[in-house]
Design a protein around this motif. Structure first.
Motif, short mmCIF file in Angstrom:
data_model
loop_
_atom_site.label_atom_id
_atom_site.label_comp_id
_atom_site.label_asym_id
_atom_site.label_seq_id
_atom_site.Cartn_x
_atom_site.Cartn_y
_atom_site.Cartn_z
N ARG A 140 0.83 -1.20 0.00
CA ARG A 140 0.00 0.00 0.00
C ARG A 140 0.87 1.25 0.00
NH1 ARG A 140 -2.78 -3.92 2.76
NH2 ARG A 140 -5.02 -4.04 2.32
N ARG A 141 0.29 2.33 -0.47
CA ARG A 141 1.01 3.60 -0.53
C ARG A 141 1.44 4.04 0.88
NH1 ARG A 141 4.12 7.04 -3.30
NH2 ARG A 141 3.65 9.18 -2.79
N SER A 142 0.54 3.91 1.86
CA SER A 142 0.80 4.34 3.22
C SER A 142 0.61 3.18 4.19
CB SER A 142 -0.19 5.47 3.60
OG SER A 142 -0.12 5.76 4.98
N CYS A 143 1.36 3.19 5.26
CA CYS A 143 1.19 2.18 6.32
C CYS A 143 -0.07 2.43 7.13
CB CYS A 143 2.40 2.20 7.25
SG CYS A 143 3.93 1.66 6.48
N PHE A 144 -0.64 3.61 7.01
CA PHE A 144 -1.80 3.99 7.82
C PHE A 144 -3.09 3.74 7.03
CE2 PHE A 144 1.81 6.29 9.46
CZ PHE A 144 1.74 6.00 10.81
N TYR A 145 -3.46 2.48 6.90
CA TYR A 145 -4.64 2.10 6.12
C TYR A 145 -5.71 1.39 6.96
CZ TYR A 145 -2.50 -2.52 6.13
OH TYR A 145 -1.95 -3.72 6.52
N VAL A 146 -5.52 1.29 8.26
CA VAL A 146 -6.51 0.68 9.14
C VAL A 146 -7.18 1.81 9.93
CG1 VAL A 146 -6.92 -0.97 11.00
CG2 VAL A 146 -5.12 -1.42 9.32
N ALA A 147 -8.38 2.19 9.49
CA ALA A 147 -9.12 3.28 10.14
C ALA A 147 -9.87 2.72 11.34
CB ALA A 147 -10.09 3.92 9.17
N LEU A 148 -9.66 3.32 12.49
CA LEU A 148 -10.37 2.91 13.70
C LEU A 148 -11.64 3.74 13.82
CD1 LEU A 148 -7.33 2.66 16.12
CD2 LEU A 148 -8.46 0.83 14.85
#
Length: 146
Positions: free
Chosen positions: A116-124
């Motif tokens: 993925r482009r960003s590691c921050f892909y898990v939205a809480l």
């Protein structure tokens, strides 16, 4: 907080300080590491967080190619050395306490080992977590050895 960073609080815009003195005053944790946040320079997208020691930071500033400290490997990790997805440094900044780095980078392809482009892909969210992006590259393909 280091006395140097207290002085910087009142420093005038565009005043200059020796880099070595600032890095000597910077706060690396007990393991000699500092968190480094990588942000795409033109879009502002936060790509990842990794760790840097003084050697990784010095190499990054010297070469312009981002280098981190891999805690799992116990050695320097030049971003993209196994995937080819490099980060090229545009600018580096310390926060006001001298204990966190912000690296503005030009990322080639995905920054995350998941493709993925960003590691921050898990939205809480209130009722659970939601995946916000698809991989750009299949991670099995991303890390294939020729």
């Amino acid at each position: 907080m280091a006395e140097t960073f207290k002085e910087l609080e009142r420093a005038e815009r565009d005043s200059r300080w020796p880099r070595a003195a600032i890095l000597d005053a910077a706060h690396f944790n007990a393991d000699g590491l500092m968190p480094a946040i990588a942000q795409q320079h033109d879009s502002g997208e936060v790509l990842m967080m990794a760790w840097m020691n003084r050697e990784a930071l010095d190499e990054t500033l010297r070469t312009g190619r981002v280098c981190y400290w891999s805690r799992s490997r116990g050695k320097l990790w030049r971003k993209g050395e196994s995937s080819g997805q490099q980060q090229h440094l545009r600018s580096a900044s310390l926060d006001c306490d001298g204990d966190t780095l912000l690296l503005r980078v030009d990322q080639t392809g995905p920054a995350c080992h998941t493709g993925r482009r960003s590691c921050f892909y898990v939205a809480l969210e209130e009722t659970g977590a939601r995946i916000t992006s698809d991989p750009l590259i299949d991670p099995d393909t991303l890390y294939q050895k020729p």
